[in-house]
Design an enzyme around this catalytic site. Structure first.
Site, PDB file in Angstrom:
ATOM      1  N   CYS A   2       0.833  -1.199   0.000  1.00 33.56           N
ATOM      2  CA  CYS A   2       0.000   0.000   0.000  1.00 33.56           C
ATOM      3  C   CYS A   2       0.871   1.254   0.000  1.00 33.56           C
ATOM      4  O   CYS A   2       2.073   1.197   0.216  1.00 33.56           O
ATOM      5  CB  CYS A   2      -0.897   0.005   1.227  1.00 33.56           C
ATOM      6  SG  CYS A   2      -1.882  -1.498   1.393  1.00 33.56           S
ATOM      7  N   ARG A  27       1.057   1.899  -6.052  1.00 33.02           N
ATOM      8  CA  ARG A  27       1.299   0.942  -4.983  1.00 33.02           C
ATOM      9  C   ARG A  27       0.014   0.248  -4.516  1.00 33.02           C
ATOM     10  O   ARG A  27       0.065  -0.717  -3.752  1.00 33.02           O
ATOM     11  CB  ARG A  27       1.949   1.634  -3.782  1.00 33.02           C
ATOM     12  CG  ARG A  27       3.305   2.234  -4.068  1.00 33.02           C
ATOM     13  CD  ARG A  27       3.891   2.871  -2.819  1.00 33.02           C
ATOM     14  NE  ARG A  27       4.150   1.883  -1.794  1.00 33.02           N
ATOM     15  CZ  ARG A  27       5.301   1.225  -1.661  1.00 33.02           C
ATOM     16  NH1 ARG A  27       6.293   1.462  -2.504  1.00 33.02           N
ATOM     17  NH2 ARG A  27       5.467   0.344  -0.698  1.00 33.02           N
ATOM     18  N   TRP A  74      -3.802  -1.622  -1.286  1.00 34.60           N
ATOM     19  CA  TRP A  74      -3.768  -2.892  -2.023  1.00 34.60           C
ATOM     20  C   TRP A  74      -4.308  -3.922  -1.050  1.00 34.60           C
ATOM     21  O   TRP A  74      -3.638  -4.332  -0.121  1.00 34.60           O
ATOM     22  CB  TRP A  74      -2.346  -3.226  -2.467  1.00 34.60           C
ATOM     23  CG  TRP A  74      -2.260  -4.511  -3.227  1.00 34.60           C
ATOM     24  CD1 TRP A  74      -1.917  -5.725  -2.743  1.00 34.60           C
ATOM     25  CD2 TRP A  74      -2.512  -4.701  -4.609  1.00 34.60           C
ATOM     26  NE1 TRP A  74      -1.939  -6.667  -3.731  1.00 34.60           N
ATOM     27  CE2 TRP A  74      -2.301  -6.064  -4.890  1.00 34.60           C
ATOM     28  CE3 TRP A  74      -2.895  -3.852  -5.642  1.00 34.60           C
ATOM     29  CZ2 TRP A  74      -2.463  -6.606  -6.165  1.00 34.60           C
ATOM     30  CZ3 TRP A  74      -3.056  -4.394  -6.907  1.00 34.60           C
ATOM     31  CH2 TRP A  74      -2.839  -5.743  -7.166  1.00 34.60           C
ATOM     32  N   ASN A  98       0.889  -0.308   6.009  1.00 36.56           N
ATOM     33  CA  ASN A  98       1.307  -1.108   4.861  1.00 36.56           C
ATOM     34  C   ASN A  98       1.958  -2.363   5.419  1.00 36.56           C
ATOM     35  O   ASN A  98       2.962  -2.275   6.131  1.00 36.56           O
ATOM     36  CB  ASN A  98       2.298  -0.331   3.995  1.00 36.56           C
ATOM     37  CG  ASN A  98       2.875  -1.184   2.879  1.00 36.56           C
ATOM     38  OD1 ASN A  98       2.263  -2.148   2.432  1.00 36.56           O
ATOM     39  ND2 ASN A  98       4.073  -0.844   2.428  1.00 36.56           N
ATOM     40  N   GLY A  99       1.412  -3.529   5.119  1.00 32.53           N
ATOM     41  CA  GLY A  99       1.987  -4.765   5.618  1.00 32.53           C
ATOM     42  C   GLY A  99       0.926  -5.767   6.007  1.00 32.53           C
ATOM     43  O   GLY A  99      -0.241  -5.654   5.607  1.00 32.53           O
ATOM     44  N   GLU A 478       7.887 -21.358 -18.753  1.00 31.13           N
ATOM     45  CA  GLU A 478       7.743 -19.985 -18.262  1.00 31.13           C
ATOM     46  C   GLU A 478       8.831 -19.081 -18.832  1.00 31.13           C
ATOM     47  O   GLU A 478       8.571 -17.934 -19.199  1.00 31.13           O
ATOM     48  CB  GLU A 478       7.760 -19.972 -16.731  1.00 31.13           C
ATOM     49  CG  GLU A 478       7.750 -18.588 -16.098  1.00 31.13           C
ATOM     50  CD  GLU A 478       6.536 -17.755 -16.471  1.00 31.13           C
ATOM     51  OE1 GLU A 478       6.565 -16.538 -16.204  1.00 31.13           O
ATOM     52  OE2 GLU A 478       5.561 -18.307 -17.042  1.00 31.13           O
ATOM     53  N   LYS A 482       8.112 -15.719 -21.045  1.00 29.83           N
ATOM     54  CA  LYS A 482       8.579 -14.406 -20.605  1.00 29.83           C
ATOM     55  C   LYS A 482       9.403 -13.736 -21.698  1.00 29.83           C
ATOM     56  O   LYS A 482       9.264 -12.529 -21.940  1.00 29.83           O
ATOM     57  CB  LYS A 482       9.414 -14.570 -19.322  1.00 29.83           C
ATOM     58  CG  LYS A 482       9.372 -13.424 -18.358  1.00 29.83           C
ATOM     59  CD  LYS A 482       7.962 -13.026 -17.957  1.00 29.83           C
ATOM     60  CE  LYS A 482       7.117 -14.192 -17.491  1.00 29.83           C
ATOM     61  NZ  LYS A 482       5.691 -13.870 -17.372  1.00 29.83           N
ATOM     62  N   GLU A 485       7.153 -12.624 -24.612  1.00 30.55           N
ATOM     63  CA  GLU A 485       6.281 -11.524 -24.189  1.00 30.55           C
ATOM     64  C   GLU A 485       6.950 -10.169 -24.345  1.00 30.55           C
ATOM     65  O   GLU A 485       6.349  -9.225 -24.854  1.00 30.55           O
ATOM     66  CB  GLU A 485       5.900 -11.693 -22.709  1.00 30.55           C
ATOM     67  CG  GLU A 485       4.693 -12.529 -22.422  1.00 30.55           C
ATOM     68  CD  GLU A 485       4.364 -12.523 -20.945  1.00 30.55           C
ATOM     69  OE1 GLU A 485       3.227 -12.169 -20.592  1.00 30.55           O
ATOM     70  OE2 GLU A 485       5.242 -12.868 -20.134  1.00 30.55           O
ATOM     71  N   HIS A 501      12.596 -36.218 -31.474  1.00 31.19           N
ATOM     72  CA  HIS A 501      11.326 -36.642 -32.073  1.00 31.19           C
ATOM     73  C   HIS A 501      10.768 -35.563 -33.001  1.00 31.19           C
ATOM     74  O   HIS A 501       9.547 -35.435 -33.134  1.00 31.19           O
ATOM     75  CB  HIS A 501      10.325 -37.001 -30.971  1.00 31.19           C
ATOM     76  CG  HIS A 501      10.741 -38.170 -30.139  1.00 31.19           C
ATOM     77  ND1 HIS A 501      10.674 -39.468 -30.588  1.00 31.19           N
ATOM     78  CD2 HIS A 501      11.289 -38.230 -28.904  1.00 31.19           C
ATOM     79  CE1 HIS A 501      11.130 -40.290 -29.662  1.00 31.19           C
ATOM     80  NE2 HIS A 501      11.520 -39.554 -28.625  1.00 31.19           N
ATOM     81  N   LYS A 600      -2.560  -6.401 -18.927  1.00 34.10           N
ATOM     82  CA  LYS A 600      -2.213  -7.017 -17.646  1.00 34.10           C
ATOM     83  C   LYS A 600      -3.263  -8.036 -17.226  1.00 34.10           C
ATOM     84  O   LYS A 600      -2.945  -9.099 -16.712  1.00 34.10           O
ATOM     85  CB  LYS A 600      -2.063  -5.937 -16.579  1.00 34.10           C
ATOM     86  CG  LYS A 600      -1.593  -6.470 -15.226  1.00 34.10           C
ATOM     87  CD  LYS A 600      -0.197  -7.053 -15.306  1.00 34.10           C
ATOM     88  CE  LYS A 600       0.280  -7.618 -13.998  1.00 34.10           C
ATOM     89  NZ  LYS A 600       1.548  -8.358 -14.134  1.00 34.10           N
TER      90      LYS A 600
END
Length: 605
Positions: A2, A27, A74, A98-99, A478, A482, A485, A501, A600
């Site tokens: 946050c 944030r 957040w 924040n936390g 992955e 990435k 992308e 193969h 996103k």
């Protein structure tokens, strides 16, 4: 993750707080609130949704006063509602946070017995009320007493009604700084919030208490003794400040992974063992399931592939992983003892949401792993586990992947123990290793300079291949996603044994091959597959562990990670793959944080 701002000065605080929150909105952006003290009377406005909702409300009802604090949220504990927005507290004590407070349920029970009632679902309100409980006229004594009991990660900004022009701030793990103005002073999550007013600041160390008035800022230790701080001067512009000095959000978020892992794992571990009570899961929730179905898209689906391997290895329960966009249309065979796990960073992915709804129609148990509290998937799933990664600004997901797999590991440990396949001591050892994965990621980040140099030889490639076996194959998938992308290089991931193969026909002189060799038992097989590519002229990059011998005839470049248990190598290894993608894209001059054609959150099929 946050955003926090506090102000004490000679000007009206309201506009300064709103402007600061606007710069901190990256944030957290699901709710916001401000408090202004008018000679000790607290006036608060809070609104869910974007900051514009709060600004409109304040314009209708302006707040008067020259001292106050603001917060952009957040959401973690409790969805994004007006009631859950910060600040929280009582008539005497208010705070923003924040936390994550790990023992908030214990404190809530204690406070309820003392007659406190709660208006929100948040851990923050519990912390505020506990501060009020500890307050007997001296703010410093109250803070010290409360923080001896409060467990977790936090950055607190606190106001007491009988100290109307004073702000108190303290941090543990969460970022917080104090900034020096002329007849006015500030606290904030980062310099972004106040850079229009001052460029002079100092960062609070853990356990330091800042006492902020218009005239000065005092820094005290937890022992109450004054501390001297060296003033720093910022030279960044606002956008750079938001990125903490990193060139792109993607690089910043790659570097945030150790903290994100710690924040996600810590609340789920008690006495060295997985503990899901804070998530509201019934006792022995996992033990009744004989089969697991993981459904996700893109990076989250690749996290599911890792989860499948770990769960099947440790708990011997069959796990299927489905691409969400295919799941509904293949008429899946699912039985009543199947747990359907939906994995999504945003919690709004349309295909994943549709898969969740199908599972509910089939009257199956559903568990969501998401990063956004109050999102559609979080609301509609039977149970939800939040990944406390904070906002991801870059379109390419990085830290979300790491925290997703960390929760799947914890689920595997729990299942293994509940099925009688793992002893309590074995689970403690595994849990310690999972915690250690954060440090393993830090070790991988120390390879950044070498990776940047290696990326120069990848930037001109038209085609590229990733190879791996076992967990390394899931990682290869992955890594390939990435890279394509953000750099637009055509690349594919293959199980190394499948090369012969058909795929090996595409390996020609100079084609780059990135080979993952982090699984010790599979290394001899991997080396044989790699030699098949070098015999055809491939340019090979090997990612392996310290202590492994990789001869020059096998690889052109070798990146060696710190030695770590094979089971947990996905954490440092994916960090290397993310950095390879980032620096290759940087060499090619791509728009890294906003790749072409991508969004996103994919909210349409």
């Amino acid at each position: 993750m946050c955003g926090i701002i506090g102000y004490s000065g000679h000007r009206e605080a309201c506009g300064i707080l709103l402007d600061g929150l606007e710069r901190l909105e990256y944030r957290g952006y699901d709710s916001a609130g401000i408090l202004v003290s008018d000679n000790g009377t607290f006036h608060t406005v809070k609104r869910s949704g974007r900051l514009s909702n709060l600004r409109a409300a304040v314009e209708r009802h302006p707040l008067k006063g020259c001292c106050g604090m603001g917060h952009t949220r957040w959401a973690t504990h409790g969805g994004p509602t007006d009631e859950n927005a910060h600040p929280h507290g009582t008539e005497r004590v208010m705070l923003v946070h924040n936390g994550i407070i790990e023992n908030y349920l214990e404190l809530r029970g204690l406070l309820t017995e003392q007659g406190y009632s709660f208006l929100s679902q948040t851990d923050t309100e519990v912390a505020a009320c506990y501060l009020d409980y500890c307050y007997h006229g001296d703010p410093i004594d109250a803070i010290r007493e409360a923080l001896n009991k409060i467990e977790g990660a936090y950055a607190f900004v606190i106001m007491f009604s009988d100290h109307p022009d004073t702000i108190y701030a303290i941090r543990k793990d969460g970022p917080l700084l104090a900034a020096l103005g002329d007849g006015e002073n500030f606290v904030a999550s980062d310099i972004t919030a106040v850079i229009s007013y001052t460029n002079r600041y100092f960062v609070l160390d853990e356990g330091e208490i800042a006492v902020v008035t218009p005239r000065r800022i005092r820094i005290l230790g937890m022992d109450g003794k004054p501390r001297e701080k060296a003033v720093q001067t910022v030279t960044w512009d606002i956008e750079q400040a938001q990125k903490d000095g990193y060139e792109h959000f993607m690089l910043k978020e790659i570097h945030e992974q150790p903290d994100a892992l710690r924040h996600t794992i810590s609340p789920r571990v008690k006495n060295g063992l997985p503990d899901w009570s804070g998530d509201g899961l019934p006792k022995d929730f996992f033990s009744r399931f004989e089969r697991i179905q993981i459904v996700a898209c893109g990076t989250a689906m690749h996290a599911g592939m890792i989860g499948k391997t770990i769960i099947e290895k440790l708990a011997r329960i069959p796990v299927e992983v489905d691409i969400a966009s295919e799941f509904r249309y293949r008429d899946p065979i699912l039985t009543g003892n199947t747990l359907v796990i939906i994995v999504s960073q945003s919690g709004e992915t349309a295909d994943s949401l549709a898969a969740l709804r199908l599972a509910k129609q089939m009257e199956l148990s559903t568990l969501a792993i998401v990063n956004v509290a109050g999102s559609s998937i979080a609301r509609e799933a039977e149970h939800v586990l939040y990944t406390f990664a904070g906002p991801e600004i870059s379109v390419a997901s990085t830290k979300a992947y790491s925290v997703q797999i960390s929760l799947l590991y914890l689920i595997a440990f729990t299942l293994g123990q509940e099925k009688g396949l793992l002893s309590e001591e074995q689970v403690r050892v595994l849990t310690r290793q999972l915690f250690a994965s954060a440090e393993a990621v830090r070790g991988a980040l120390r390879l950044q300079e070498r990776i940047e140099m290696s990326a120069k030889s990848l930037a001109g490639a038209e085609h590229l291949f990733f190879l791996g076996r076992g967990l390394d194959y899931a990682l290869a998938c992955e890594g390939s996603l990435k890279l394509k992308e953000v750099s637009y290089v055509h690349c594919e991931a293959y199980a190394a044994g499948e090369l012969k193969h058909g795929t090996i026909s595409l390996i020609t002189e100079g084609v780059p091959v990135i080979a993952l060799c982090t699984q010790t038992a599979l290394l001899p097989k991997m080396l044989s597959n790699i030699k098949e590519t070098t015999a055809r002229g491939a340019k090979v990059f090997v990612i392996a562990k310290q202590g492994e011998t990789i001869s020059q005839d096998v690889a052109d470049t070798v990146l060696l990670l710190d030695d770590f248990d094979d089971l947990f190598m996905p954490f440092p290894a994916v960090t290397v793959l993310q950095l390879i993608a980032y620096f290759t894209a940087r060499q090619r001059g791509c728009d890294i944080d906003k790749p072409r054609n991508l969004a996103k959150s994919v909210t349409v099929e």
